[in-house]
Design an enzyme around this catalytic site. Structure first.
Site, PDB file in Angstrom:
ATOM      1  N   ASP A 210       0.962  -1.127  -0.058  1.00 23.07           N
ATOM      2  CA  ASP A 210       0.011   0.037   0.012  1.00 23.07           C
ATOM      3  C   ASP A 210       0.617   1.356  -0.166  1.00 23.07           C
ATOM      4  OD1 ASP A 210      -2.665   0.109  -0.285  1.00 23.07           O
ATOM      5  OD2 ASP A 210      -2.999   0.832   1.760  1.00 23.07           O
ATOM      6  N   ASP A 643     -11.799  -6.286  10.376  1.00 23.09           N
ATOM      7  CA  ASP A 643     -12.175  -7.608  10.446  1.00 23.09           C
ATOM      8  C   ASP A 643     -13.308  -8.231  11.072  1.00 23.09           C
ATOM      9  OD1 ASP A 643     -11.016  -6.562  12.865  1.00 23.09           O
ATOM     10  OD2 ASP A 643      -9.545  -7.965  12.792  1.00 23.09           O
TER      11      ASP A 643
END
EC number: 2.4.2.24
Length: 934
Positions: A210, A643
């Site tokens: 990223d 998550d």
């Protein structure tokens, strides 16, 4: 009467048969006629016919009996319950403690301490909340189960014909900053995945960088190059673990169970190659810097010469000279983030990158040769899985959604390039410790009923933790206790890494079959009206808004059909393929929604330029505009704990998950052993839980497809940080009792002690039985209790404050480090344990410790010099103060550093807090001067 001739013949024949039988028996009893041992060991005896042995001399058919015998259908997994001798007493004790706690709280409410009503009010409020919190934590743990897999049955079912019929798996690794996540650690993780024991042509590996750093890119290229030696070496000698750093640093004998005569030579050679590989990785920053300087000088010289030829001004030449680009090894500009950032080449502003660092492997095995890398890889498959480097496009003005956005970009890119029906998600520091881990998870996905499983969660195991596990880094109470118990409900929660997803479930679809629960505790259930996968996919293809109204259940937004996937037709077409390939085999009448055997034997088509260009298009920063990515599709946005929210959404649609505990740990990673780092990690988790509580993902708003106890578990996820408010107040209560000379009850009588004794004994017995069925150690349980008090009084409280300020006023608060002392011993792997990094999170637990210590001293002194000493109140307050200090012991030990070398700021804060507490006590309860007047 004379007998008939026919009767005489029958009698004669019967007498003759009896006489023959007697003679036969006498003959068989003779020792010389038949020798049993000789028949078994010296002669070729006959066993008859059957599946144990088939021996028929009269049958001239050369085909064996085994060719005509159908193998019985075998399940790939089995579920075993915890023994009733453990589980039944456990449930009984939970009920006894619940009843006892109810009567105790009733007694406390009916017997207030009139001399200290404020003390009584605070204590009873805390105790009521603790009872609710304990109940929320305990109810989901009433039905723990164990599971086991059959890898032999998986191989027989999917690989009996030579070529594998197993579905493909795409493996995701995420990284963002090579300075915080060392490239060598990430490279070792990649090497462990490249060598995994799964059909090579069915594995595809994707790493999301990223930050777009060239250092990570070059390190991955080096890892693939070294993998050409490391992976065949692992396959040849069956190496475990297949992370080279972990393998070469383990303290066991590497030659154990190794029988090939060339192992020692190969081991010595590959160890040298790995050392050289580490040196190359460590040297990459300097190599890249020198390369860039060389190319910059060359370009500047070229531009100056061109400028002179055109008689251009020197200003432009000077401008070119000042621009320092980042160059790749082939002499081209790096499209990602440059070492000297400029527009279009900096963090948050760079182009998208997709690079296939290892090509699509051949369908058939490619055997090595004897002189390949000076290692004999004869009869060893030297192929590598496809490995892809991905860095999504980033531009100013776009919200890139951190890790969740990066994972969604990988989902889309992988769907175009490989489209594995299953996705394994790993952090860059979590490597594959068990090379059979993917097969273990696939047993659940390919078993009957596997089409209803959204993800397989593996427990997290950690390396590099101090032997005493001072700050409960292993977290075994959660991973071996809570998660195992949730497996007996609707499944464990998603914890961010070590998870195998069903791609179709990630796309936001409902399972092919689901159950709806109604009633106060979900006691009534019925099959839910769900769309079949084919109907759902047809709706996606048509992109017709009218079909959304055909959704059979519109009482919850999560149950609507996902439709806005973006403008990539190739991606939309891949959804149906992934759904079909993820189905289990239809080899039994009990298997629903299955696929025929042999459907996945066809080789993977080669990649071409238009396909790669489409993959680059779906990772662009604008692709998610006007889509449902992050809202209903893929990883869910809006929380730092994406998550938990992502797993919750799947469970809310009716999917279930599985907890897979393997005999050999599936994955291993690292965890922070430093106190400050650990608290900041817990702070991030708790902040995410507070965000969940104040969002639409609160379990109070769940659909009817979520089981009651599963709803309780998710409700506890959002509520547990708020326990810190009551915990902090309760941790101060013993000191307040010592200061005021009062106690939370009017008198420490037999009733209070009886209740306290019964609740303490039942709690200890419950904990012992939890240790029994979960397999954790008592020391691990106690460490968890200690860190619950430490984290609850620091990180959880800060998370609640931060969450409330964010919700009410939109104020973002970050807790940063203000002081740091470096580790002294670099050779000590636990040196970071003793590093003291001052943080504002230390203030509250340090205040609690100092307050209780000062209260113990002052309370004891006052009782000793009192005219009428009240020893019962001193003993009660002192007992609970020691209880508080026992829980805070790891925190106090962490502040001491190595060998008691306390950081100066700790002395400063300790002195300030001690003086403050003493002055507050004097102002609240000034000493009386009765003795002076006398």
């Amino acid at each position: 009467m004379a007998s008939s001739p026919k009767g005489v013949k029958k009698a004669t024949r019967r007498n003759s048969n009896e006489s023959d039988r007697q003679v036969s028996l006498l003959t068989s009893n003779s020792k010389t006629d038949f020798d049993q041992q000789r028949w078994l060991f010296e002669s070729k005896g006959k066993y008859g016919i059957g599946n144990a042995c088939w021996q028929d001399d009269d049958n001239k058919d050369p085909k064996s009996f085994a060719e005509f015998m159908d193998k019985p259908w075998k399940p790939l997994t089995r579920k075993t319950s915890v023994p009733a001798s453990v589980l039944s007493p456990y449930r009984v004790l939970v009920a006894i403690r619940l009843v006892t706690q109810f009567f105790f709280l009733s007694w406390r409410l009916q017997n207030p301490n009139l001399d200290a009503m404020w003390l009584w009010g605070v204590s009873i409020s805390c105790e009521i909340w603790f009872a609710i919190s304990w109940l929320l934590d305990q109810l989901p743990k009433l039905n723990p189960i164990n599971r086991a897999t059959d890898l032999v049955a998986l191989k027989d079912k999917f690989e009996s014909t030579g070529r594998s019929d197993l579905p493909g798996v795409d493996i995701f690794i995420s990284t963002a900053d090579p300075d915080k996540e060392p490239p060598l650690v990430t490279a070792n993780t990649i090497l462990s995945i490249l060598a995994v024991e799964y059909p090579i042509e069915k594995i595809s590996i994707y790493i999301s960088d990223d930050g777009g750093a060239i250092l990570t890119f070059e390190a991955m290229a080096e890892a693939v190059s070294f993998g050409n030696l490391w992976v065949p070496f692992c396959r040849k000698h069956n190496i475990e673990p297949r992370n080279p750093d972990s393998y070469f640093t383990q303290k066991t004998d590497p030659t154990k169970n190794k029988k090939r005569p060339d192992f020692v030579k190969d081991h010595r050679w590959i160890k040298r190659e790995y050392d050289e590989f580490k040196v190359r990785i460590n040297a990459l920053p300097d190599v890249i810097k020198k390369r860039c300087e060389k190319h910059d000088r060359k370009e500047n010289t070229k531009d100056k010469n061109l400028s002179r030829q055109k008689s251009d001004s020197s200003a432009s030449a000077e401008t070119v000279q000042n621009s320092k680009a980042t160059w790749m090894a082939d002499g081209t500009h790096w499209p990602g983030t440059w070492l000297n950032p400029v527009a279009d080449h900096k963090k948050g502003d760079h182009a998208g990158i997709i690079q296939l660092m290892s090509k699509v492997p051949e369908t058939e095995p490619v055997m090595g040769t004897e002189d390949e890398g000076k290692l004999d890889f004869t009869d060893v498959d030297v192929r590598l899985p496809m490995f892809v480097y991905v860095s999504r496009e980033k531009r100013p003005g776009y919200d890139h959604e951190k890790k969740a956005g990066a994972m969604n970009s990988l989902v889309r890119a992988s769907a175009i390039l490989s489209n594995g029906p299953f996705i394994l998600n790993l952090d860059c520091d979590h490597y594959i410790y068990n090379s059979m881990a993917i097969r273990e998870g696939m047993c659940f996905m390919m078993d009957r009923g596997g089409d209803r499983i959204c993800f397989i969660q593996f427990p997290q195991r950690f390396e590099g933790i101090d032997p005493s596990d001072r700050y409960a880094n292993h977290n075994t109470v959660f991973f071996d206790g809570n998660m195992r118990a949730l497996d007996g409900l609707q499944g464990p929660v998603y914890v961010g890494t070590g998870t195998m997803f069903r791609r179709y479930a990630l796309y936001g679809f409902s399972p092919p079959r689901a159950t709806e629960y109604s009633g106060i505790v979900g006691q009534r259930k019925k099959p839910a009206a769900t769309l079949s996968p084919s109907v759902s996919l047809q709706a996606v293809r048509n992109q017709n808004d009218d079909l959304e109204s055909a959704s059979p259940n519109e009482d919850h937004p999560d149950l609507n059909l996902p439709k806005k996937f973006g403008n990539s037709t190739m991606f939309v077409d891949s959804i149906a393929v992934a759904e079909f390939q993820g189905r289990p085999l239809a080899d039994h009448v009990s298997v629903k929604n299955g696929r025929p055997a042999g459907a996945l034997l066809a080789p993977r088509p080669p990649l071409d330029a238009p396909t790669v260009a489409e993959a680059i298009g779906v990772i662009s920063c604008w692709y998610e505009e006007n889509t449902e990515w992050g809202e209903r599709i893929g990883w869910i946005y809006g929380s730092v704990t994406e998550d938990v929210v992502t797993g919750y959404r799947m469970h809310n649609r009716g999917w279930r998950s599985i907890y897979c505990i393997t005999k050999r740990d599936a994955f291993r990673g690292t965890a922070p052993i430093n106190l400050t780092d650990r608290l900041h990690q817990v702070l991030r988790w708790a902040t995410g839980s507070v965000e969940i509580f104040f969002s639409k993902n609160n379990a109070f708003l769940a659909s009817s497809r979520l089981k009651f106890l599963q709803r309780i578990a998710y409700l506890n996820v959002g509520i547990y940080p708020f326990t810190s408010i009551f915990l902090v107040a309760y941790l101060f209560l013993p000191a307040l009792c010592m200061f005021t000379g009062q106690f939370i009850v009017p008198n420490i009588d037999a009733t209070f002690l009886t209740y306290l004794l019964v609740m303490t004994i039942t709690l200890c017995l419950i904990s012992l039985l939890e240790v029994k069925w979960s397999g954790i150690a008592l020391e691990e349980w106690w460490r968890n209790e200690q860190f619950w008090a430490i984290g609850g009084s620091s990180a959880h409280l800060a998370a609640v404050i931060q969450g409330l300020l964010k919700v009410t006023a939109g104020i973002e608060i970050s807790f940063t480090l203000t002081s740091k002392s470096a580790a002294e011993d670099e050779d000590d792997i636990y040196a970071d344990l003793y590093v003291v990094k001052w943080s504002s999170l230390f203030v509250m637990p340090l205040t609690i410790c100092i307050t209780n210590i000062v209260a113990l001293i002052m309370g004891t002194a006052r009782t000793l010099f009192s005219v009428i000493p009240q020893w019962n109140k001193l003993v009660g307050g002192a007992f609970f103060s020691f209880w508080v200090l026992a829980h805070m012991y790891p925190f106090m030990k962490g502040l001491m550093g190595r060998k008691g070398k306390v950081t100066t700021i700790i002395y400063v804060w300790a002195g300030i807090l001690s003086i403050t507490v003493s002055l507050l006590w004097i102002s609240i309860s000034p000493p009386d001067d009765t003795t002076a007047k006398i």
